[in-house]
Design a protein around this motif. Structure first.
Motif, short mmCIF file in Angstrom:
data_model
loop_
_atom_site.label_atom_id
_atom_site.label_comp_id
_atom_site.label_asym_id
_atom_site.label_seq_id
_atom_site.Cartn_x
_atom_site.Cartn_y
_atom_site.Cartn_z
N UNK A 190 44.48 -7.20 -27.43
CA UNK A 190 44.47 -5.84 -26.89
C UNK A 190 45.21 -5.69 -25.56
N UNK A 191 45.25 -6.73 -24.74
CA UNK A 191 45.79 -6.54 -23.39
C UNK A 191 46.28 -7.87 -22.82
N UNK A 192 47.02 -7.77 -21.73
CA UNK A 192 47.46 -8.97 -21.03
C UNK A 192 46.26 -9.76 -20.52
N UNK A 193 45.26 -9.05 -20.05
CA UNK A 193 44.06 -9.72 -19.55
C UNK A 193 43.36 -10.52 -20.63
N UNK A 194 43.27 -9.94 -21.84
CA UNK A 194 42.62 -10.65 -22.94
C UNK A 194 43.47 -11.85 -23.37
N UNK A 195 44.78 -11.67 -23.41
CA UNK A 195 45.66 -12.80 -23.75
C UNK A 195 45.48 -13.94 -22.75
N UNK A 196 45.41 -13.59 -21.46
CA UNK A 196 45.25 -14.63 -20.43
C UNK A 196 43.91 -15.34 -20.58
N UNK A 197 42.89 -14.58 -20.94
CA UNK A 197 41.55 -15.18 -21.13
C UNK A 197 41.58 -16.20 -22.27
N UNK A 224 43.30 -19.33 -21.31
CA UNK A 224 42.42 -20.16 -20.50
C UNK A 224 41.54 -21.05 -21.35
N UNK A 225 41.05 -20.51 -22.47
CA UNK A 225 40.23 -21.33 -23.37
C UNK A 225 41.08 -22.39 -24.08
N UNK A 226 42.32 -22.08 -24.38
CA UNK A 226 43.19 -23.08 -25.01
C UNK A 226 43.46 -24.24 -24.06
N UNK A 259 29.15 -29.35 -28.67
CA UNK A 259 28.64 -29.13 -27.32
C UNK A 259 29.73 -28.65 -26.36
N UNK A 260 30.98 -28.70 -26.74
CA UNK A 260 32.06 -28.28 -25.86
C UNK A 260 31.99 -26.77 -25.61
N UNK A 261 32.49 -26.36 -24.46
CA UNK A 261 32.48 -24.93 -24.14
C UNK A 261 33.34 -24.14 -25.13
N UNK A 262 34.46 -24.73 -25.53
CA UNK A 262 35.35 -24.03 -26.45
C UNK A 262 34.67 -23.77 -27.79
N UNK A 263 33.77 -24.66 -28.19
CA UNK A 263 33.05 -24.49 -29.45
C UNK A 263 31.81 -23.63 -29.30
#
Length: 484
Positions: A332-339, A342-344, A381-385
């Motif tokens: 939806x937005x640049x902010x969402x893409x950046x978020x 960050x998880x990647x 247990x990882x944050x990404x999961x």
């Protein structure tokens, strides 16, 4: 009609105000135009109008009027479906194929279901005569509207979520102040234009507010004239809403985040199941709270599952949301893409890798794009999961049988949705019943429908939307006893 004006709707009037903000095409990053940026005084005006309409318009007690107006609104939305379709693709970045389902056509049709439900509903139930403490009494239970509903909605499925709140709230006899997401103001404003110009809904019964910031949502939650807050969005915002609403002890419905598990049993068709999971994770760029974003596969088939899933996600790729073939459009937005990015980055730090994807697609320099991404090598247990990413990102995890799959699926702060694929239907059903989630798909079953309650366990929310249960969220219960 809709992309040339985007007013507020307050007390039956289109108001533009003095402040404006831009709305952006997520596929190109280009400015589509401007929307009305409501001030705190505009929201106060809307709440005042909704409160007065509830007390004075007769809306709360005139069932025939309510159901007639809901059907008028459904017909108006249907007449303008093609305009709304183009608007939704442009503003929300929704793939065209989804607008024929949950992004537009389905929620419009659902308004008729709520009108029918209201007409058939048992508004009063006779409990008969009893003599508690020796005093003969005739008793009955009456269901009544709450009053003013404050609805706060997100951008990912704007029509579906706006109408899933507005439909049952109005059918139940409430008035409403709808505070729409800053990223999709035109979708909400279009609804307001049709309500005023093509229905007989009385002034003040529906008020629609758009704004660039989030302070209006807090104001709506704090106002003592608002009897119920209905919110769809992040779990973090849901917590803040509960805290604010607690000051006035108003009712709260929350439909929040998810990190839903897609379980593949060892007797399932691995290719079919993993391909289905890949498609689900890529749909609308993964921007859906109930999308399954953890893929749990048998350990013995893990390598093959990674290969199948990665191949499917790579083949899906990204595409122009205007194209009928596109499954994964922009975020939806640049902010969402950046978020998401960050998880990647976090996934790599946590020891994970990418079987496909992992960044921005080549050749997409304009707009907000993320490749469909399959993450391997992480623990549950990882944050990404564990955390909601809200992008086309799928984490694949091995399991050691049914019990372990259920354990992994339930080992989450969320409990919104889930899926089970297996060859033995009874076995798949048994696993589905053990999942601590509000909805479960078995072997590709579709639970989305007007008559099916939707909501979550744990930190995925409180209460239910849709179905009879969702309708009753907007009602109070009154017990009346008459001496005889």
């Amino acid at each position: 009609m809709f992309n040339t004006s985007s007013p507020l709707l307050i007390d039956g009037e289109h108001l533009y105000g003095n402040r404006r903000f831009e709305t952006i095409d997520p596929a190109t990053g280009a400015v589509l135009g401007e929307a009305a940026d409501a001030a705190a005084s505009d929201l106060d005006h809307a709440i005042t109008a909704a409160h007065r309409a509830f007390e004075e318009s007769g809306w709360a007690t005139d069932l025939d009027r309510r159901t007639r107006c809901l059907r008028q609104l459904r017909e108006a939305l249907t007449r303008h479906a093609e305009e709304l379709r183009e608007l939704t693709i442009a503003e929300a970045g929704a793939p065209r194929f989804l607008t024929y389902g949950a992004q537009l056509d389905a929620p419009v049709a659902d308004l008729g279901w709520f009108a029918d439900l209201a007409q058939e509903y048992e508004w009063e139930r006779d409990l008969g005569r009893a003599a508690p403490m020796g005093m003969a009494s005739d008793r009955r239970v009456v269901r009544e509207p709450v009053g003013v509903v404050g609805a706060i909605t997100p951008w990912n499925f704007p029509h579906q979520i706006n109408l899933a709140k507005l439909g049952p709230a109005l059918a139940a006899g409430n008035t409403i102040v709808l505070k729409a997401a800053p990223d999709t103001p035109w979708c909400a404003a279009a609804l307001g234009l049709l309500i005023k110009d093509e229905t007989d809904i009385p002034p003040g019964v529906v008020n629609i507010i758009t704004g660039a910031g989030h302070a209006l949502g807090a104001q709506l939650c704090a106002d003592p004239r608002v009897g119920l807050i209905s919110f769809t969005g992040s779990t973090a915002t849901g917590r803040a809403i509960m805290r604010t609403a607690a000051e006035t002890l108003k009712k709260v419905f929350l439909e929040l985040g998810g990190k839903s598990a897609f379980i593949v049993l060892d007797d399932a068709d691995l290719k079919s199941a993993c391909s289905y999971a890949a498609f689900a994770a890529c749909t609308h760029a993964g921007q859906g709270c109930a999308i399954t974003t953890r893929l749990l596969v048998p350990r013995d088939g893990y390598a093959e599952a990674v290969q199948i899933t990665a191949h499917t996600m790579k083949k899906i790729g990204v595409g122009d949301p205007n194209d009928d073939r596109t499954v994964c459009g922009p975020v939806i937005s640049a902010g969402q893409r950046d978020r998401i990015e960050g998880y990647l980055e976090l996934a790599v730090k946590e020891g994970g890798g990418f079987a496909t994807g992992g960044g921005r697609p080549a050749g997409r320099d304009r707009g907000f794009w993320i490749e469909p991404t399959l993450i391997t090598g992480l623990a549950n247990e990882s944050r990404t999961a564990r955390e909601e990413i809200f992008g086309p990102v799928l984490v694949i995890l091995p399991h050691d049988g049914d019990d372990d799959a259920v354990r992994l699926a339930n080992d989450s702060p969320y409990g919104l949705s889930g899926a089970v694929h297996g060859g033995d239907l009874d076995r798949a059903r048994a696993v589905a019943r053990r999942l601590r989630t509000g909805t479960v798909s078995v072997n590709g079953g579709v639970w989305y429908s007007a008559d099916v309650p939707f909501g979550g366990y744990k930190q995925s929310g409180t209460g239910r939307e849709m179905g009879v249960a969702g309708f009753e969220e907007y009602l109070e219960t009154k017990s009346i006893a008459e001496g005889v």
